[in-house]
Design a protein around this motif. Structure first.
Motif, PDB file in Angstrom:
ATOM      1  N   LYS A 214      13.191  25.162  -4.675  1.00 45.59           N
ATOM      2  CA  LYS A 214      12.694  23.832  -4.966  1.00 45.59           C
ATOM      3  C   LYS A 214      12.101  23.273  -3.683  1.00 45.59           C
ATOM      4  O   LYS A 214      12.775  23.231  -2.649  1.00 45.59           O
ATOM      5  CB  LYS A 214      13.820  22.913  -5.464  1.00 45.59           C
ATOM      6  N   GLY A 215      10.822  22.884  -3.728  1.00 45.35           N
ATOM      7  CA  GLY A 215      10.183  22.393  -2.504  1.00 45.35           C
ATOM      8  C   GLY A 215       9.285  21.213  -2.810  1.00 45.35           C
ATOM      9  O   GLY A 215       8.775  21.073  -3.923  1.00 45.35           O
ATOM     10  N   ASP A 216       9.089  20.354  -1.823  1.00 45.47           N
ATOM     11  CA  ASP A 216       8.238  19.187  -2.014  1.00 45.47           C
ATOM     12  C   ASP A 216       6.856  19.381  -1.404  1.00 45.47           C
ATOM     13  O   ASP A 216       6.114  18.430  -1.209  1.00 45.47           O
ATOM     14  CB  ASP A 216       8.903  17.928  -1.437  1.00 45.47           C
ATOM     15  N   PHE A 217       6.501  20.650  -1.087  1.00 42.21           N
ATOM     16  CA  PHE A 217       5.145  20.916  -0.635  1.00 42.21           C
ATOM     17  C   PHE A 217       4.176  20.672  -1.789  1.00 42.21           C
ATOM     18  O   PHE A 217       4.442  21.056  -2.929  1.00 42.21           O
ATOM     19  CB  PHE A 217       5.006  22.383  -0.182  1.00 42.21           C
ATOM     20  N   PRO A 218       3.040  20.055  -1.541  1.00 47.59           N
ATOM     21  CA  PRO A 218       2.074  19.824  -2.625  1.00 47.59           C
ATOM     22  C   PRO A 218       1.363  21.132  -2.998  1.00 47.59           C
ATOM     23  O   PRO A 218       1.402  22.105  -2.239  1.00 47.59           O
ATOM     24  CB  PRO A 218       1.095  18.819  -2.008  1.00 47.59           C
ATOM     25  N   PRO A 219       0.701  21.164  -4.169  1.00 44.60           N
ATOM     26  CA  PRO A 219      -0.047  22.373  -4.570  1.00 44.60           C
ATOM     27  C   PRO A 219      -1.352  22.479  -3.791  1.00 44.60           C
ATOM     28  O   PRO A 219      -2.445  22.251  -4.323  1.00 44.60           O
ATOM     29  CB  PRO A 219      -0.271  22.157  -6.070  1.00 44.60           C
ATOM     30  N   GLU A 220      -1.229  22.824  -2.533  1.00 43.39           N
ATOM     31  CA  GLU A 220      -2.372  22.974  -1.631  1.00 43.39           C
ATOM     32  C   GLU A 220      -2.231  24.290  -0.879  1.00 43.39           C
ATOM     33  O   GLU A 220      -1.148  24.880  -0.835  1.00 43.39           O
ATOM     34  CB  GLU A 220      -2.416  21.808  -0.625  1.00 43.39           C
ATOM     35  N   ARG A 221      -3.310  24.722  -0.270  1.00 40.89           N
ATOM     36  CA  ARG A 221      -3.267  25.913   0.582  1.00 40.89           C
ATOM     37  C   ARG A 221      -3.049  25.447   2.015  1.00 40.89           C
ATOM     38  O   ARG A 221      -3.904  24.775   2.589  1.00 40.89           O
ATOM     39  CB  ARG A 221      -4.593  26.688   0.467  1.00 40.89           C
ATOM     40  N   TRP A 222      -1.916  25.813   2.590  1.00 38.31           N
ATOM     41  CA  TRP A 222      -1.600  25.440   3.966  1.00 38.31           C
ATOM     42  C   TRP A 222      -1.644  26.693   4.838  1.00 38.31           C
ATOM     43  O   TRP A 222      -0.972  27.687   4.551  1.00 38.31           O
ATOM     44  CB  TRP A 222      -0.216  24.804   4.051  1.00 38.31           C
ATOM     45  N   PHE A 223      -2.441  26.617   5.897  1.00 41.25           N
ATOM     46  CA  PHE A 223      -2.572  27.731   6.834  1.00 41.25           C
ATOM     47  C   PHE A 223      -2.293  27.217   8.240  1.00 41.25           C
ATOM     48  O   PHE A 223      -2.810  26.168   8.637  1.00 41.25           O
ATOM     49  CB  PHE A 223      -3.986  28.323   6.760  1.00 41.25           C
ATOM     50  N   TRP A 224      -1.476  27.987   8.996  1.00 42.21           N
ATOM     51  CA  TRP A 224      -1.139  27.622  10.377  1.00 42.21           C
ATOM     52  C   TRP A 224      -1.634  28.688  11.351  1.00 42.21           C
ATOM     53  O   TRP A 224      -1.445  29.893  11.115  1.00 42.21           O
ATOM     54  CB  TRP A 224       0.370  27.533  10.572  1.00 42.21           C
ATOM     55  N   PHE A 225      -2.249  28.229  12.427  1.00 45.73           N
ATOM     56  CA  PHE A 225      -2.442  29.065  13.609  1.00 45.73           C
ATOM     57  C   PHE A 225      -1.333  28.712  14.601  1.00 45.73           C
ATOM     58  O   PHE A 225      -1.108  27.534  14.892  1.00 45.73           O
ATOM     59  CB  PHE A 225      -3.805  28.805  14.263  1.00 45.73           C
ATOM     60  N   ASP A 226      -0.616  29.729  15.089  1.00 43.61           N
ATOM     61  CA  ASP A 226       0.432  29.555  16.085  1.00 43.61           C
ATOM     62  C   ASP A 226       1.445  28.478  15.677  1.00 43.61           C
ATOM     63  O   ASP A 226       1.691  27.525  16.417  1.00 43.61           O
ATOM     64  CB  ASP A 226      -0.193  29.197  17.434  1.00 43.61           C
ATOM     65  N   PRO A 227       2.065  28.614  14.504  1.00 44.33           N
ATOM     66  CA  PRO A 227       3.022  27.586  14.078  1.00 44.33           C
ATOM     67  C   PRO A 227       4.287  27.639  14.931  1.00 44.33           C
ATOM     68  O   PRO A 227       4.647  28.697  15.463  1.00 44.33           O
ATOM     69  CB  PRO A 227       3.324  27.969  12.633  1.00 44.33           C
ATOM     70  N   PRO A 228       4.989  26.524  15.062  1.00 40.18           N
ATOM     71  CA  PRO A 228       6.215  26.511  15.891  1.00 40.18           C
ATOM     72  C   PRO A 228       7.303  27.425  15.338  1.00 40.18           C
ATOM     73  O   PRO A 228       8.157  27.879  16.100  1.00 40.18           O
ATOM     74  CB  PRO A 228       6.648  25.032  15.855  1.00 40.18           C
ATOM     75  N   PHE A 229       7.261  27.717  14.037  1.00 37.58           N
ATOM     76  CA  PHE A 229       8.268  28.593  13.444  1.00 37.58           C
ATOM     77  C   PHE A 229       7.874  30.069  13.504  1.00 37.58           C
ATOM     78  O   PHE A 229       8.637  30.929  13.063  1.00 37.58           O
ATOM     79  CB  PHE A 229       8.523  28.186  11.986  1.00 37.58           C
ATOM     80  N   HIS A 230       6.680  30.370  14.055  1.00 34.45           N
ATOM     81  CA  HIS A 230       6.219  31.766  14.103  1.00 34.45           C
ATOM     82  C   HIS A 230       5.227  31.896  15.264  1.00 34.45           C
ATOM     83  O   HIS A 230       4.041  32.097  15.071  1.00 34.45           O
ATOM     84  CB  HIS A 230       5.569  32.125  12.769  1.00 34.45           C
ATOM     85  N   ASN A 231       5.754  31.764  16.476  1.00 30.51           N
ATOM     86  CA  ASN A 231       4.931  31.623  17.675  1.00 30.51           C
ATOM     87  C   ASN A 231       3.910  32.741  17.840  1.00 30.51           C
ATOM     88  O   ASN A 231       4.234  33.920  17.687  1.00 30.51           O
ATOM     89  CB  ASN A 231       5.824  31.577  18.923  1.00 30.51           C
ATOM     90  N   GLY A 232       2.691  32.328  18.166  1.00 26.46           N
ATOM     91  CA  GLY A 232       1.650  33.273  18.515  1.00 26.46           C
ATOM     92  C   GLY A 232       1.003  33.988  17.344  1.00 26.46           C
ATOM     93  O   GLY A 232       0.093  34.802  17.534  1.00 26.46           O
ATOM     94  N   ARG A 233       1.442  33.692  16.146  1.00 28.86           N
ATOM     95  CA  ARG A 233       0.914  34.380  14.966  1.00 28.86           C
ATOM     96  C   ARG A 233       0.338  33.350  13.991  1.00 28.86           C
ATOM     97  O   ARG A 233       0.188  32.185  14.318  1.00 28.86           O
ATOM     98  CB  ARG A 233       2.033  35.201  14.290  1.00 28.86           C
ATOM     99  N   SER A 234       0.048  33.793  12.774  1.00 25.79           N
ATOM    100  CA  SER A 234      -0.444  32.890  11.741  1.00 25.79           C
ATOM    101  C   SER A 234       0.511  32.897  10.562  1.00 25.79           C
ATOM    102  O   SER A 234       1.341  33.813  10.408  1.00 25.79           O
ATOM    103  CB  SER A 234      -1.842  33.306  11.284  1.00 25.79           C
TER     104      SER A 234
END
Length: 534
Positions: A214-234
């Motif tokens: 169960k999550g409150d993320f909206p129905p969107e495409r979210w893309f991260w460059f170098d996110p804090p939870f996955h350093n140096g990656r996408s």
């Protein structure tokens, strides 16, 4: 870990063809009951062509695999009778957001205008799409799906193909006028013809995890460059039906594929991303990818489509979407050739149009991959500089490439009649027609693409003179009414404007003032007759 959740299983059934003393001949045999093979077979059957569909498995539902289906794909699925089922189950979305670390770099809207029946995208596990297609196929009396029928031999002839089929009850042979190879990235038919892919193989590895939560993320495409939870990656996050979320995590080229799929490695990564552990793993896989294609898609009477013809990286959701467009392009041409209404050379235009589309998709896919996973210090410097500029400069936002999302192909093709007049609007020669809300002669709402169906059609805006003759003519203000003015806007209409539409709903010709001769020549041209003469 690569959990296998079987949702739908089909029994092997003996065919009457297995009891005949000599091979039965069929107009078309399609090999591979994935989305591309199913769409090809359904399209042919709807056009009155008997078709046999062979698949070496007896089930669908082994992992969600492809999930993103674009507007043009949904329009094709609507014509094939399954879009409503997919829309009811799927997650509709059109907004995307791109982050660097925790900062939003930019957001985009894939369909900012109204007046289209289909949304920009839906997310739907591939097994749901396949089930809808199999159910639709079962409704068509001239479509015969044969599960656990594995092609183990292929012989080409001048006028067709002989296939050797392996079943639980032994071997048998079938003859076909045409064979469509839609048997996927590991195509057995491609191997039997000793055909090789050309292109690039990328070394970077990516983890796919389908997570139920169960999550409150909206129905969107979210893309991260170098996110804090996955350093140096996408990282990438997408919502699917059934409270399932697709997570893609870049691992790097040195990751151990088997080890990375173990729950003890996956769960901590997901926990770090989500900030909680209230989730369960549905499906996990590690993949590398390729941007490659066959040099030729047509080999005698064997025609390759989808992943059997070309392979793409998943960035931009181009794989299944381009494969289903392959199916649409091929089906109407094969149907006309088989019925004797077009020359066999029309199939060569499938090769022409869809190989250009494959090159376009491979180009977008390769550029996305190079931006997301730079392979050199120079590419990394360019990527980082672009991301830094994108915080402040609008032009740099457009250069950030987290996967250019699938768009329909516009064909520059000998099947089109070049424009002789100036046109504005969003309708483009060689492109699929833009949809528009209309009413029919009974006053019932209908969408333009619904009214077209899958036939060659002439759309005419009256000017007091008789409408030009054609195979099928729709007159605006008589057969169809432009209730919101969007048809006039998108097609730049003036009194007398006439539009010739291919069976795949691409615009083949248009005139400010058509004549019967111009229409007849353009109709012959779109059916592959050289010089516009049958």
């Amino acid at each position: 870990m690569n959990s296998r959740k079987i949702l739908y299983q089909f029994g092997y059934r003996r065919s009457a063809d297995q009891d005949r003393p000599s091979p039965t001949r069929h107009p078309v045999i399609v090999v591979g009951a994935g989305p591309v093979g199913l769409c090809t077979a359904i399209d042919l059957a709807q056009r009155g062509v008997p078709v046999v569909l062979l698949d070496d498995a007896d089930r669908i539902g082994e992992g969600s695999r492809g999930i993103c289906y674009a507007k043009r794909t949904l329009e094709i699925l609507d014509r094939l009778g399954v879009a409503e089922t997919c829309l009811e189950k799927g997650v509709t979305w059109k907004l995307g957001k791109v982050f660097q670390r925790n900062e939003l770099l930019y957001a985009f809207d894939l369909l900012p205008e109204d007046g289209h029946k289909m949304p920009a995208f839906i997310n739907l596990q591939q097994y749901y799409l396949e089930h809808a297609l199999v159910a639709r196929a079962a409704e068509l009396p001239n479509l015969d799906i044969r599960w656990r029928n594995k092609v183990s031999g292929l012989k080409q002839r001048n006028d067709g193909v002989t296939l050797t089929i392996e079943t639980p009850e032994g071997l048998y042979d079938l003859d076909a006028d045409w064979v469509v190879a839609a048997d996927g990235a590991r195509s057995a038919l491609r191997g039997m013809l000793e055909l090789a892919f050309q292109g690039e193989v990328f070394e970077d590895r990516f983890l796919i995890a389908d997570v139920r939560m169960k999550g409150d993320f909206p129905p969107e495409r979210w893309f991260w460059f170098d996110p804090p939870f996955h350093n140096g990656r996408s990282a990438l996050l997408h919502k699917q039906p059934d409270d399932v979320w697709r997570i893609d995590l870049q691992l790097g080229p040195d990751a151990d594929a088997k080890a990375e799929q173990a729950p003890e490695r996956v769960i901590p990564r997901i926990r770090q991303m989500l900030g909680h552990d209230a989730f369960t793993l549905e499906w996990v896989s590690v993949y590398t990818f390729q941007c490659r294609r066959l040099e030729c898609f047509v080999h005698g009477r064997v025609v390759f489509a989808g992943d059997a013809a070309h392979q793409l990286s998943p960035f931009g959701a181009r794989g299944a979407n381009s494969g289903i467009q392959d199916a649409e392009n091929l089906a109407w041409k094969l149907a006309l050739v088989i019925k004797g209404e077009a020359p066999e050379s029309l199939i060569d235009t499938y090769e022409l149009e869809r190989s250009v589309a494959a090159d376009e998709n491979i180009g977008h896919s390769t550029r996305s991959t190079d931006f997301i996973a730079p392979r050199s210090a120079q590419e990394l410097r360019f990527r980082d500089a672009t991301l830094a500029l994108a915080r402040h400069a609008p032009f740099a936002k457009r250069m950030v490439n987290s996967g250019r999302l699938s768009m329909p192909s516009t064909y520059e093709t000998p099947l089109s009649t070049p424009d002789g007049d100036a046109w504005s609007g969003s309708a483009r020669l060689g492109a699929p027609l833009p949809d528009a809300p209309m009413c029919n002669s009974s006053g019932q709402p209908i969408w333009l693409l619904e009214a077209l169906g899958g036939e060659e059609t002439l759309i005419h805006v009256p000017n007091g003179a008789a409408a030009p003759a054609g195979k099928r003519v729709l007159v605006i203000g008589d057969d169809l009414f432009d209730v919101e003015g969007l048809f006039a806007q998108r097609f730049d209409t003036t009194p007398g404007s006439t539009y010739l539409v291919r069976p795949d709903q691409h615009l083949a010709a248009r005139w400010r003032h058509a004549t019967p001769l111009l229409v007849e020549r353009a109709s012959c041209r779109l059916r592959g007759f050289e010089g516009g003469h049958a």
